[in-house]
Design an enzyme around this catalytic site. Structure first.
Site, PDB file in Angstrom:
ATOM      1  N   ARG A   1      -5.711  24.028  37.108  1.00  0.00           N
ATOM      2  CA  ARG A   1      -4.885  23.659  35.954  1.00  0.00           C
ATOM      3  C   ARG A   1      -5.605  23.741  34.637  1.00  0.00           C
ATOM      4  O   ARG A   1      -5.357  24.269  33.690  1.00  0.00           O
ATOM      5  CB  ARG A   1      -4.039  22.395  36.132  1.00  0.00           C
ATOM      6  CG  ARG A   1      -2.943  22.620  37.106  1.00  0.00           C
ATOM      7  CD  ARG A   1      -1.849  21.977  37.227  1.00  0.00           C
ATOM      8  NE  ARG A   1      -0.958  21.763  36.266  1.00  0.00           N
ATOM      9  CZ  ARG A   1       0.033  21.033  36.351  1.00  0.00           C
ATOM     10  NH1 ARG A   1       0.302  20.248  37.324  1.00  0.00           N
ATOM     11  NH2 ARG A   1       0.997  21.089  35.386  1.00  0.00           N
TER      12      ARG A   1
ATOM     13  N   HIS B   1       3.305  31.314  38.173  1.00  0.00           N
ATOM     14  CA  HIS B   1       2.911  30.058  37.620  1.00  0.00           C
ATOM     15  C   HIS B   1       4.215  29.187  37.897  1.00  0.00           C
ATOM     16  O   HIS B   1       5.093  29.167  37.228  1.00  0.00           O
ATOM     17  CB  HIS B   1       2.715  30.117  36.106  1.00  0.00           C
ATOM     18  CG  HIS B   1       2.013  28.936  35.616  1.00  0.00           C
ATOM     19  ND1 HIS B   1       0.762  28.508  36.210  1.00  0.00           N
ATOM     20  CD2 HIS B   1       2.287  27.876  35.020  1.00  0.00           C
ATOM     21  CE1 HIS B   1       0.500  27.175  35.501  1.00  0.00           C
ATOM     22  NE2 HIS B   1       1.577  27.186  34.802  1.00  0.00           N
TER      23      HIS B   1
ATOM     24  N   TYR C   1      13.899  33.606  20.759  1.00  0.00           N
ATOM     25  CA  TYR C   1      13.832  34.368  19.170  1.00  0.00           C
ATOM     26  C   TYR C   1      12.302  35.177  19.258  1.00  0.00           C
ATOM     27  O   TYR C   1      12.216  36.113  18.312  1.00  0.00           O
ATOM     28  CB  TYR C   1      13.750  33.151  17.934  1.00  0.00           C
ATOM     29  CG  TYR C   1      14.958  32.477  18.130  1.00  0.00           C
ATOM     30  CD1 TYR C   1      16.325  33.050  18.086  1.00  0.00           C
ATOM     31  CD2 TYR C   1      14.862  30.951  18.389  1.00  0.00           C
ATOM     32  CE1 TYR C   1      17.345  32.006  18.177  1.00  0.00           C
ATOM     33  CE2 TYR C   1      15.869  30.097  18.458  1.00  0.00           C
ATOM     34  CZ  TYR C   1      17.149  30.733  18.338  1.00  0.00           C
ATOM     35  OH  TYR C   1      18.346  30.131  18.404  1.00  0.00           O
TER      36      TYR C   1
END
Length: 746
Positions: free
Chosen positions: A29, A75, A119
């Site tokens: 990670r 993931h 967006y």
């Protein structure tokens, strides 16, 4: 299934589980792989975008679509981490070479966050397509993703040391990684030099790549420390912003303009720098700055500081470097995963791992290409042989009852299932030994391939195949040949994507700010009932004493370098340096005390206020509503902290009075409560204590009663009890802690 209980030592199980968790965080990670310089989430995102075909020459795709696909396939740690990774990899002020091309609001250098992923849109940069993902199917290992339905790459076939190029930051369990960015052009040159000479010295490396190159530019001020940092993989880099002096034209004022900032100032650091500068102006440490503004835009940073006439720009720059984050430290700890283990890497160690990885990539790539060419050669040789004995092959095909008989004849010379119209062909057919793939190609060959020109083209292709096989074999077996290819790749990358250095590297002199010796002049601190305060010159106050006394609630004699101590009923003491209080004329308005102290006017009542010089060598008498009393030496309140606890209180208690006492002597003290009881006892019965103590009992309170105050009896003080004035001097002296006497109340 039957239940199975395993008995184990709790501490051993916790230790094992925590170690497993720690290694998972470190390797899967938080820490990048030294080969491609990517953390797992970065690698998975780029591979997923490659799978979704959002390449540089395609249209952008919604970020939400990309993040959702990556989370569902590769993931499993949430969409927020994936989107944050996408945002960072698209920001040119954080990465030397951005890997994602973002469309929409992807944040700003001033700390504005990116728009929500529904967006924005994104696609891969051309650099990513060509340098990070090219030939991924031929060059790296794949493992099963967490869904167990498809594979993901263990590492991306990155052709430059991305661990150095774009740097990295991460916090794991018990360790951190922090690697600065470097210049792509210099990095390519350094890698080429390392390929030529694996024994290159650190000094020779620094001649090619002198140090980090931050996307925000700025100045590295400790050049001489870089050698040790690259030799050990850890250290501190001192970085400064770039400040230019701009002379004012006509009526404009001179300015200092910050055009480049330290890399560590990205985000909210810009606002913090401006606030810190404003505080320095307010505290008179930068009195020559008259205005601060931020004119930064998409073209770059531009923070301007307007200067007074005849101001010293160099002195101001030095103060800014010393007192604000315009000069900061970047901690280097080049920790990466190498051979499955976290390791702090030196510069040479990083280049060694990168070069070893490049050889592996090329070997695997050209092994895959070689196998493909060898398969092609097998088919081509079969077809060429077929053309040479075309009549025999046609006779076999015409005489076969089915495809299987034809294949058996072509591959094994088995003519038992073939009927030849011309018996002479049978003996020749028994000698046929095509491979299965060659036989299949012959049987599937289209008739137009028998045209003469097609045969010539086949023979030409065969020559090219043989040439390719020789070339690929030479690359696989020849280290020198691979090194030539690596250098060619680096030159191509540099020519196409290289850029000039952004960060200046030098050995700057240590900033020394000579503090001006300020004159300690007498002054008067005044504060009105609304909490607005100022200091007035002593002579000015004396001339306007009547007016200032009428307009202000608190008046304290002090000095320009002194302090005023404000004690409240909540048991707090607020320290206010006079250097922070503006010097004003008699009729000018002051500044709100809330802005320069931690005191909030509406939250506590001021009981006592005095200057530090007034309290020197004195004792403070504290009295609380629960009738706790004590004396505290003024030395207890000598501090530079803006806020300290002046006394210890119970939850239902508060301070009701504070008084300064010069000496104990034969003095007495009177205390009184809201039920009309008064008590008088010797002052030396009150213990001298630390500020963090509760005190001793001054008097016994009746049920529900609260103490109202305490006063040292000097001369003939009076206290109003209802409409009746109690002369404290007339009270009988008794032992501390008694009930006292009730005084008349009208």
């Amino acid at each position: 299934m039957a239940e199975q209980i395993l008995r184990t030592e709790y501490s051993e199980e916790m230790q094992k589980s925590y170690l497993d968790y720690s290694m998972s965080v470190i390797t899967a990670r938080a820490v990048p792989d030294v080969r491609d310089g990517l953390k797992p989430v970065q690698r998975r995102l780029l591979y997923d975008m490659d799978n979704l075909h959002v390449h540089h020459d395609r249209k952008e795709m919604k970020s939400a679509r990309i993040c959702g696909d990556c989370m569902g396939r590769f993931h499993p740690h949430g969409d927020s981490s994936i989107y944050e990774t996408m945002v960072v990899m698209s920001q040119s002020f954080k990465k030397s070479v951005p890997l994602v091309d973002g469309k929409g609001n992807f944040g700003s250098v001033e700390g504005d966050s990116a728009a929500a992923y529904r967006y924005t849109e994104a696609k891969l940069q051309r650099f990513t397509d060509e340098v990070f993902l090219k030939d991924i199917d031929k060059t790296v290992d794949f493992v099963q993703a967490y869904t167990n339905t498809e594979g993901e790459p263990v590492v991306l076939p990155v052709r430059v040391p991305n661990f150095l190029l774009n740097g990295s930051e991460g916090i794991a369990v018990g360790m951190t990684t922090s690697t600065p960015c470097h210049n792509l052009s210099e990095l390519c040159d350094l890698c080429s030099a390392y390929v030529d000479n694996n024994d290159i010295t650190i000094d020779e490396m620094l001649e090619i790549m002198p140090g980090p190159d931050f996307p925000t530019g700025g100045i590295i001020a400790n050049k001489s420390d870089l050698k040790a940092i690259y030799e050990t993989g850890a250290g501190k880099i001192k970085i400064r912003g770039k400040v230019d002096f701009v002379e004012g034209k006509k009526k404009e004022k001179d300015k200092l303009v910050v055009s480049e900032i330290p890399y560590t100032m990205i985000g909210m650091g810009i606002g913090k720098f401006m606030q810190d500068t404003a505080d320095l102006v307010e505290s008179k440490k930068l009195p020559d700055i008259t205005d601060i503004g931020n004119a930064s835009d998409s073209n770059g940073i531009s923070i301007f500081l307007e200067l007074k006439k005849d101001a010293d720009p160099e002195k101001i720059k030095n103060i800014l470097y010393k007192k604000t984050r315009l000069e900061d430290t970047f901690g280097v700890n080049m920790l990466a995963i190498s051979d499955g283990r976290p390791e702090v890497m030196t510069l040479k160690g990083i280049l060694n791992e990168w070069l070893k990885f490049q050889h592996q990539i090329l070997e695997r790539k050209y092994t895959a290409l070689l196998e493909k060419e060898q398969d092609k050669r097998e088919i081509q040789e079969g077809l060429i042989t077929c053309y040479n004995i075309l009549d025999l092959v046609i006779a076999v095909i015409r005489g076969a009852k089915n495809r299987k008989d034809a294949e058996n004849c072509l591959t094994k010379g088995d003519t038992s299932g073939i009927r030849f119209k011309e018996p002479a062909f049978e003996e020749d057919a028994k000698q046929l030994r095509f491979t299965e793939r060659q036989a299949k190609a012959i049987l599937e060959m289209q008739l137009y391939k028998l045209i003469g020109l097609e045969i010539l083209e086949l023979q030409q292709n065969y020559k090219e195949t043989i040439k390719a096989i020789r070339e690929y074999t030479a690359i696989i077996k020849g280290k020198q040949r691979r090194e030539e290819l690596i250098k060619d790749n680096l030159k191509e990358i540099k020519d196409r994507y290289g850029y000039p250095r952004r960060t200046l590297i030098e050995d700057s002199r240590e900033i020394v700010v000579e503090e001006e010796v300020q004159q300690d002049n007498p002054c008067v601190f005044v504060m009105d009932k609304f909490g607005y305060c100022k200091i007035v010159d002593k002579a000015v106050f004396d001339k306007n004493a009547e007016t200032l006394t009428e307009e202000n609630k608190y008046i304290v004699n002090t000095s320009t370098l002194g302090k005023v101590l404000i004690f409240t009923d909540t048991g707090d003491m607020h320290m206010l340096k006079m250097q922070l209080v503006p010097m004003k004329k008699a009729k000018e308005k002051g500044v709100a005390v809330d802005n320069i102290t931690k005191y909030k006017a509406g939250e506590a009542e001021i009981l006592f206020i005095a200057s530090d010089m007034e309290l020197k060598d004195k004792l403070l008498l504290f009295m609380t509503a629960n009738a706790n009393i004590k004396l505290v030496p003024s030395e207890e309140f000598e501090t530079n902290n803006k806020l300290v606890a002046a006394t210890k209180l119970d939850d239902d208690d508060r301070v009701v009075s504070i008084e300064a006492v010069s000496s104990i002597g034969a003095n007495t003290v009177a205390c009184w409560a809201d039920n009309g009881f008064f008590i008088r006892f010797a002052l030396d019965d009150v213990s001298i204590m630390k500020k963090n103590s509760r005190g001793v009992k001054a008097m016994k309170l009746g049920k529900g009663a609260k103490a109202l105050g305490a006063k040292v009896i000097i001369d003939d003080p009076t206290v109003k009890n209802g409409s009746y004035m109690v002369h404290l001097n007339n009270l009988k002296i008794i032992t501390r802690g008694g009930t006292g006497n009730k005084q008349r109340r009208e």
